[in-house]
Design an enzyme around this catalytic site. Structure first.
Site, PDB file in Angstrom:
ATOM      1  CB  CYS B 231      56.952  15.224  47.687  1.00 31.11           C
ATOM      2  SG  CYS B 231      58.240  15.052  48.944  1.00 31.11           S
ATOM      3  NE  ARG B 236      57.903  11.308  46.650  1.00 29.67           N
ATOM      4  CZ  ARG B 236      56.667  10.831  46.550  1.00 29.67           C
ATOM      5  NH1 ARG B 236      56.244  10.327  45.403  1.00 29.67           N
ATOM      6  NH2 ARG B 236      55.852  10.845  47.581  1.00 29.67           N
TER       7      ARG B 236
END
Lengths: 99, 275
Positions: B231, B236
């Site tokens: 990410c 994430r």
């Protein structure tokens, strides 16, 4: 790095000319609602970001120009609000959550 | 791994609040959230000051991780239940981190802080005190951590999953929309990466989608190949790593924690941009 910005609505230190700011206040019964979850969805309904409202019910996103939906979640409630972001401006929205 | 081993719900946590072998650990992006209220008995872990090396960009080393967990009062045989804000981004990151250093029993609270709050469950500002322990970590399990060169070599040969938002993937914006956009790195994504935003793996309340929904979501991955998720800074993609590796039980899934802030700053690597 990835720290959420302070959710007070001062834009001090931010080059607003480069940003398309979507910000505002979540209220319940007309009073600011802290701790609500505001999700920013793009024009296709795709999730883009989420913040928690501050002690004064405020939230802010650095979006891109265009159409967005704010989905506000609070215990027992989910409210969708449409906003249009403009580069160089801070668009303000007030979201009232049903009691 | 499976959903039953890796994920617990809020009812489970409430039933284990007084279990001395269950340690709740809150990890937030906004590290001040803990002070405004946390689940009873939870200790705080600061992903930025406690999990990152004090100098240079890397994690704390094995010995520093041992000191950290000892200080937090976590033992090797404790069940660690992680939870946090932002749909468990940083809790998932910490989960991956605990796995990296070989902690035996670690779980994620499904939905994290958000679901807990939306359910109207109790939070407290009471201080948590746990007796210091003597924690022993394992060496880093690099079968779940991808580095820069391996990621470059994966172009066109392994699954690369970019879990950022579509606008970050296309190169329209360079950071999540709740952050200022000025960054040093260029915009775009790694060539041959597919974009499956982390958020598609979660419901509005932050809980993970069902195994069936997750399988449908990741059907674009060639399961005969290894997978690297990335990410912007690796948190994430920990969420997606968790969905793929821990919930669906996919083998050979790595998290590239250098992610776009590293890749997008490299000189001479290929970048694709769609806008």
């Amino acid at each position: 790095m990835c720290g959420a910005p302070a959710q007070e609505l001062s834009l001090e230190g931010i080059d607003v000319g480069k940003e398309s700011v979507v910000q505002g206040t979540v209220t319940k019964g007309g009073s600011p609602l802290p701790g609500a979850y505001v999700r920013l969805l793009d024009a296709t309904g795709e999730f883009t970001a989420e913040v928690v409202t501050s002690a004064t019910g405020n939230f802010r996103f650095f979006a891109a120009p265009g159409e967005w939906t704010l989905r506000t979640l609070a215990p027992g409630a989910s409210v969708d609000t449409s906003v249009t972001a403009v580069q160089g401006e801070a668009v303000n929205a007030t979201v009232e959550v049903p009691s | 791994m499976s959903r039953e081993n890796a994920l617990v719900d809020a009812d489970w946590v409430e039933a284990h609040l007084d279990d001395p072998k269950v340690v709740l650990v809150e990890v937030d992006e906004d590290v001040s959230a803990y002070d405004t209220g946390h689940i009873s008995g939870a200790v705080r872990l600061d992903w930025k000051t406690e999990l990152q090396a004090p100098v240079g960009r890397d994690f704390v080393n094995k010995q520093q991780f041992e000191e950290l967990l000892s200080q937090k009062g976590i033992s090797n045989d404790d069940t660690v239940v992680l939870y946090g804000g932002n749909n468990n981004w940083f809790a998932a990151y910490a989960y991956w981190y605990f796995k990296l250093y070989g902690h035996g029993d670690v779980k994620l609270l499904d939905g994290g802080r958000k679901k807990w709050e939306l359910d109207g469950r109790a939070l407290t500002t009471d201080e948590t005190s746990r007796e210091k322990t003597s924690y022993t970590a394992q060496g880093q399990d690099t079968s779940i951590r991808a580095f820069r060169d391996e990621t470059i070599a994966a172009i066109g040969s392994k699954n690369l999953v970019d879990v950022r938002s579509p606008d970050e993937f296309s190169g329209k914006i360079s950071a999540p929309a709740h952050l200022p956009q000025e960054q040093a790195q260029v915009n775009g994504h790694i060539p041959t990466a597919i974009n499956v935003p982390w958020s598609k793996a979660a419901n509005d309340d932050g809980t993970f989608r069902s195994d069936e929904e997750l399988r449908e979501l990741y059907k674009g991955l060639d399961t005969s190949k290894d997978t690297i998720a990335y990410c912007r800074i690796g948190e994430r993609s920990s969420h997606t790593w968790f969905a793929l590796h821990e919930l669906l039980g996919e083998k050979n899934v790595k998290n590239y924690d250098g992610s776009w802030t590293e890749y997008g700053s490299l000189v001479g690597v290929p970048v694709e941009k769609d806008v």
